[in-house]
Design a protein around this motif. Structure first.
Motif, PDB file in Angstrom:
ATOM      1  N   VAL A  20       1.065  -1.141   0.057  1.00 59.56           N
ATOM      2  CA  VAL A  20       0.023  -0.226   0.150  1.00 59.56           C
ATOM      3  C   VAL A  20       0.902   1.169   0.064  1.00 59.56           C
ATOM      4  N   PRO A  21       0.956   1.959  -1.041  1.00 64.17           N
ATOM      5  CA  PRO A  21       1.852   3.273  -1.128  1.00 64.17           C
ATOM      6  C   PRO A  21       1.189   4.108  -0.223  1.00 64.17           C
ATOM      7  N   ILE A  22       1.981   4.748   0.538  1.00 64.99           N
ATOM      8  CA  ILE A  22       1.579   5.944   1.362  1.00 64.99           C
ATOM      9  C   ILE A  22       1.566   7.330   0.809  1.00 64.99           C
ATOM     10  N   HIS A  23       2.285   7.592  -0.353  1.00 70.55           N
ATOM     11  CA  HIS A  23       2.025   8.812  -0.882  1.00 70.55           C
ATOM     12  C   HIS A  23       1.111   8.838  -1.883  1.00 70.55           C
ATOM     13  N   HIS A  24      -0.059   9.576  -2.058  1.00 70.80           N
ATOM     14  CA  HIS A  24      -0.777   9.843  -3.061  1.00 70.80           C
ATOM     15  C   HIS A  24      -0.369  10.034  -4.679  1.00 70.80           C
ATOM     16  N   LEU A  33       0.909   4.040 -14.345  1.00 73.38           N
ATOM     17  CA  LEU A  33       1.961   3.426 -14.961  1.00 73.38           C
ATOM     18  C   LEU A  33       2.666   2.281 -14.598  1.00 73.38           C
ATOM     19  N   ARG A  34       2.155   1.667 -13.370  1.00 74.12           N
ATOM     20  CA  ARG A  34       2.694   0.710 -12.734  1.00 74.12           C
ATOM     21  C   ARG A  34       3.952   1.131 -12.095  1.00 74.12           C
ATOM     22  N   LEU A  35       4.316   2.244 -11.566  1.00 70.68           N
ATOM     23  CA  LEU A  35       5.377   2.680 -11.349  1.00 70.68           C
ATOM     24  C   LEU A  35       6.364   1.811 -10.203  1.00 70.68           C
ATOM     25  N   HIS A  36       5.869   1.166  -9.410  1.00 68.24           N
ATOM     26  CA  HIS A  36       6.666   0.282  -8.411  1.00 68.24           C
ATOM     27  C   HIS A  36       6.806  -0.982  -8.966  1.00 68.24           C
ATOM     28  N   THR A  37       6.034  -1.320  -9.791  1.00 65.68           N
ATOM     29  CA  THR A  37       5.984  -2.958 -10.237  1.00 65.68           C
ATOM     30  C   THR A  37       6.491  -3.169 -11.850  1.00 65.68           C
ATOM     31  N   ALA A  38       6.535  -2.267 -12.606  1.00 63.87           N
ATOM     32  CA  ALA A  38       7.215  -2.567 -14.010  1.00 63.87           C
ATOM     33  C   ALA A  38       8.470  -2.450 -14.009  1.00 63.87           C
ATOM     34  N   ALA A  39       9.246  -3.378 -14.438  1.00 64.79           N
ATOM     35  CA  ALA A  39      10.711  -3.392 -14.600  1.00 64.79           C
ATOM     36  C   ALA A  39      11.253  -2.250 -15.080  1.00 64.79           C
ATOM     37  N   LEU A  46      13.197   5.592  -4.715  1.00 68.83           N
ATOM     38  CA  LEU A  46      12.072   5.834  -3.778  1.00 68.83           C
ATOM     39  C   LEU A  46      11.023   4.900  -4.464  1.00 68.83           C
ATOM     40  N   THR A  47      11.279   4.107  -5.211  1.00 73.49           N
ATOM     41  CA  THR A  47      10.251   3.043  -5.927  1.00 73.49           C
ATOM     42  C   THR A  47      10.548   1.602  -5.357  1.00 73.49           C
ATOM     43  N   VAL A  48       9.615   0.878  -5.233  1.00 71.77           N
ATOM     44  CA  VAL A  48       9.693  -0.529  -4.580  1.00 71.77           C
ATOM     45  C   VAL A  48      10.736  -1.307  -5.406  1.00 71.77           C
ATOM     46  N   GLY A  49      10.516  -1.043  -6.716  1.00 76.33           N
ATOM     47  CA  GLY A  49      11.440  -1.791  -7.533  1.00 76.33           C
ATOM     48  C   GLY A  49      13.139  -1.349  -7.464  1.00 76.33           C
ATOM     49  N   HIS A  50      13.278  -0.264  -7.358  1.00 77.16           N
ATOM     50  CA  HIS A  50      14.611   0.531  -6.940  1.00 77.16           C
ATOM     51  C   HIS A  50      14.967   0.053  -5.664  1.00 77.16           C
ATOM     52  N   THR A  68      18.786 -10.332  -8.604  1.00 72.95           N
ATOM     53  CA  THR A  68      18.325  -9.307  -9.378  1.00 72.95           C
ATOM     54  C   THR A  68      16.987  -9.524 -10.249  1.00 72.95           C
ATOM     55  N   ALA A  69      17.607 -10.228 -11.119  1.00 65.82           N
ATOM     56  CA  ALA A  69      16.305 -10.658 -12.094  1.00 65.82           C
ATOM     57  C   ALA A  69      15.221 -11.260 -11.634  1.00 65.82           C
ATOM     58  N   GLU A  70      15.511 -12.459 -10.849  1.00 65.44           N
ATOM     59  CA  GLU A  70      14.494 -13.198 -10.262  1.00 65.44           C
ATOM     60  C   GLU A  70      13.472 -12.471  -9.505  1.00 65.44           C
ATOM     61  N   ALA A  71      14.100 -11.421  -8.494  1.00 68.00           N
ATOM     62  CA  ALA A  71      13.414 -10.583  -7.508  1.00 68.00           C
ATOM     63  C   ALA A  71      12.503  -9.489  -8.187  1.00 68.00           C
ATOM     64  N   LEU A  72      12.876  -9.025  -9.400  1.00 69.36           N
ATOM     65  CA  LEU A  72      12.212  -7.940 -10.043  1.00 69.36           C
ATOM     66  C   LEU A  72      11.306  -8.747 -10.869  1.00 69.36           C
ATOM     67  N   ALA A  73      11.192 -10.074 -11.347  1.00 73.18           N
ATOM     68  CA  ALA A  73      10.105 -10.428 -11.952  1.00 73.18           C
ATOM     69  C   ALA A  73       9.031 -10.857 -11.072  1.00 73.18           C
ATOM     70  N   VAL A  74       9.517 -11.211  -9.494  1.00 67.82           N
ATOM     71  CA  VAL A  74       8.385 -11.463  -8.668  1.00 67.82           C
ATOM     72  C   VAL A  74       7.608 -10.325  -8.279  1.00 67.82           C
ATOM     73  N   LEU A  75       8.344  -9.261  -8.282  1.00 67.70           N
ATOM     74  CA  LEU A  75       7.843  -7.650  -7.905  1.00 67.70           C
ATOM     75  C   LEU A  75       6.618  -7.515  -9.153  1.00 67.70           C
ATOM     76  N   GLU A  76       7.172  -7.718 -10.259  1.00 68.14           N
ATOM     77  CA  GLU A  76       6.341  -7.463 -11.520  1.00 68.14           C
ATOM     78  C   GLU A  76       5.192  -8.065 -11.612  1.00 68.14           C
ATOM     79  N   SER A  77       5.277  -9.386 -11.469  1.00 76.63           N
ATOM     80  CA  SER A  77       4.183 -10.575 -11.788  1.00 76.63           C
ATOM     81  C   SER A  77       3.455 -11.167 -10.458  1.00 76.63           C
ATOM     82  N   GLU A  78       3.904 -10.929  -9.386  1.00 73.66           N
ATOM     83  CA  GLU A  78       3.340 -11.570  -7.991  1.00 73.66           C
ATOM     84  C   GLU A  78       3.139 -10.449  -7.001  1.00 73.66           C
ATOM     85  N   VAL A  79       3.302  -9.135  -7.087  1.00 73.42           N
ATOM     86  CA  VAL A  79       3.003  -8.315  -5.934  1.00 73.42           C
ATOM     87  C   VAL A  79       1.914  -7.351  -6.405  1.00 73.42           C
TER      88      VAL A  79
END
Length: 165
Positions: A20-24, A33-39, A46-50, A68-79
């Protein structure tokens, strides 16, 4: 890392990572844009991906595997992110939804330490924790009884000073 090491963690079909992002503005950018999840956005500070990318790099620098690759794939497809404006509200303050969740928590929360003894109850501030708590409580209410244990993870200190708000 658990997957790379072949550990059976996080494999249950009921397991889900929800943020749950805390900033509007960050919530709006995730919705559109899927700012936090798109690779492609994983290099944006300040993004979750970063954070995932930097955490994976630190692990590798300390001699661990580069996940790195596996973690970003989980973020993009499973969060899944909950970014509803009525829940997120404005940065730095409760939304009406999070304020109600914090009041519910304050009225009935019971916290125990590892030995089962009563422990201090954390403050569900509107800036961070109460927004995630509100999303969790809504989902638990919608599901009836939870099919699996639920965990609210907060990464802030246990007790905070209370003001008038």
């Amino acid at each position: 890392l658990a997957r790379r090491l072949g550990l059976p963690a996080f494999r249950a079909s009921e397991f889900e990572l929800v943020g749950v992002p805390i900033h509007h503005l960050f919530a709006a950018a995730e919705r559109t844009l899927r700012l936090h999840t798109a690779a492609p956005f994983s290099a944006v500070p300040l993004t979750v991906g970063h954070t995932v990318r930097e955490g994976a790099a630190a692990l590798a620098q300390l001699g661990g595997p580069d996940v790195t690759a596996e973690a970003l794939a989980v973020l993009e497809s499973e969060v899944r992110f909950v970014t509803r404006p009525d829940l997120v509200g404005l940065y730095g303050a409760h939304s009406a939804v999070s304020k109600a969740a914090a009041a519910e928590f304050d009225a009935g929360a019971r916290v125990a330490d590892g030995a089962g003894e009563a422990a201090p109850t954390p403050w569900m501030c509107g800036h961070f924790c109460a927004k995630a708590l509100a999303a969790l409580l809504e989902e638990l209410d919608a599901a009836g009884a939870p099919a699996a244990p639920s965990l609210l993870w907060q990464t802030k200190s246990l007790l905070q000073p209370r003001g008038e708000r």
